[in-house]
Design an enzyme around this catalytic site. Sequence first.
Site, PDB file in Angstrom:
ATOM      1  N   PHE A 237      11.190   9.073  -3.249  1.00  0.00           N
ATOM      2  CA  PHE A 237      10.717   8.805  -1.886  1.00  0.00           C
ATOM      3  C   PHE A 237      11.789   8.002  -1.170  1.00  0.00           C
ATOM      4  CE2 PHE A 237       9.411   5.252  -4.483  1.00  0.00           C
ATOM      5  CZ  PHE A 237       9.466   4.136  -3.672  1.00  0.00           C
TER       6      PHE A 237
ATOM      7  N   ASP B  68      10.338  -6.362  -2.485  1.00  0.00           N
ATOM      8  CA  ASP B  68      11.006  -6.026  -1.232  1.00  0.00           C
ATOM      9  C   ASP B  68      12.320  -5.385  -1.642  1.00  0.00           C
ATOM     10  OD1 ASP B  68      10.785  -6.005   1.632  1.00  0.00           O
ATOM     11  OD2 ASP B  68      12.547  -7.282   1.654  1.00  0.00           O
ATOM     12  N   SER B  69      12.544  -4.198  -1.122  1.00  0.00           N
ATOM     13  CA  SER B  69      13.717  -3.473  -1.586  1.00  0.00           C
ATOM     14  C   SER B  69      14.311  -2.663  -0.451  1.00  0.00           C
ATOM     15  CB  SER B  69      13.335  -2.555  -2.750  1.00  0.00           C
ATOM     16  OG  SER B  69      12.217  -1.776  -2.412  1.00  0.00           O
TER      17      SER B  69
ATOM     18  N   ARG C 209      14.363  -1.001  -9.168  1.00  0.00           N
ATOM     19  CA  ARG C 209      13.022  -1.565  -9.375  1.00  0.00           C
ATOM     20  C   ARG C 209      12.736  -1.727 -10.868  1.00  0.00           C
ATOM     21  NH1 ARG C 209      10.682   1.484  -5.940  1.00  0.00           N
ATOM     22  NH2 ARG C 209      11.117   0.069  -4.234  1.00  0.00           N
TER      23      ARG C 209
ATOM     24  N   LYS D 205       5.772   3.302  -4.102  1.00  0.00           N
ATOM     25  CA  LYS D 205       6.012   2.078  -4.882  1.00  0.00           C
ATOM     26  C   LYS D 205       4.902   1.863  -5.919  1.00  0.00           C
ATOM     27  CE  LYS D 205       8.673  -0.807  -1.705  1.00  0.00           C
ATOM     28  NZ  LYS D 205       8.710  -2.077  -0.975  1.00  0.00           N
TER      29      LYS D 205
ATOM     30  N   SER E 162       0.856  -1.194   0.000  1.00  0.00           N
ATOM     31  CA  SER E 162       0.000   0.000   0.000  1.00  0.00           C
ATOM     32  C   SER E 162       0.890   1.241   0.000  1.00  0.00           C
ATOM     33  CB  SER E 162      -0.933  -0.019   1.223  1.00  0.00           C
ATOM     34  OG  SER E 162      -0.176  -0.243   2.389  1.00  0.00           O
TER      35      SER E 162
ATOM     36  N   TYR F  53      14.936   6.882   0.606  1.00  0.00           N
ATOM     37  CA  TYR F  53      16.310   7.368   0.732  1.00  0.00           C
ATOM     38  C   TYR F  53      16.793   8.113  -0.516  1.00  0.00           C
ATOM     39  CZ  TYR F  53      16.331   4.165   4.713  1.00  0.00           C
ATOM     40  OH  TYR F  53      16.040   3.533   5.893  1.00  0.00           O
ATOM     41  N   ASP F  54      15.902   8.337  -1.486  1.00  0.00           N
ATOM     42  CA  ASP F  54      16.302   8.949  -2.760  1.00  0.00           C
ATOM     43  C   ASP F  54      17.085  10.261  -2.618  1.00  0.00           C
ATOM     44  OD1 ASP F  54      15.140   6.788  -3.943  1.00  0.00           O
ATOM     45  OD2 ASP F  54      13.535   7.874  -4.955  1.00  0.00           O
TER      46      ASP F  54
END
Length: 196
Positions: free
Chosen positions: A153, A71-72, A182, A13, A9, A155-156
Amino acid sequence: MKKLVLATSNKGKVREIKELCTEYEVVPYTELIPAFEIVEDADTFKENALIKARAVYEALGDEDVIVMADDSGISVEVLDGAPGIYSARYAGENASDKDNLYKLMEDIKAKGVDSSPAFYTAAIAIVTKGIEKTVHGWMYGTAITQARGEGGFGYDPMFIPLGHDKTLGELDNEIKKKLSHRSQALSLASHIFRVL
């Protein structure tokens, strides 16, 4: 158009995956059933992605649905690979993106440096009737101890990809899409979707 249900959610992402998977109707699972807690207790990105995808697939109760989970996280060399699989909850269980970002910058500073080699990992799991598949993507670069830019969003704002001098928070969205861990993983996943 095939429906692809995301086991997340996380708005960031969902937005990113929608932009990268335009040939699918991408729907977060929370639009179909109420959100529920999924305990990610594995010690790899791959296993945690599978846990999420399996849980949502089972909860939906529709064997023909295709569920995708990602999962990243970011791993920083000077911190021996931390936060890694704990990236989303690095500053605590209910930490915000900003809390995590500032904790990571402070932890790098505490090592007496203002930058460190780092990399992002994305593991994508796809679960549908009788099929479980996983793919990975990576993005390498440098973690710095100051936040720059409003884009992206997580740690970017503190991550400079290899070959660039701007953070992911400052880079144009189209450039970021090409570089992203991703998008690397999704491009591999797209080959799996074609045969489902």
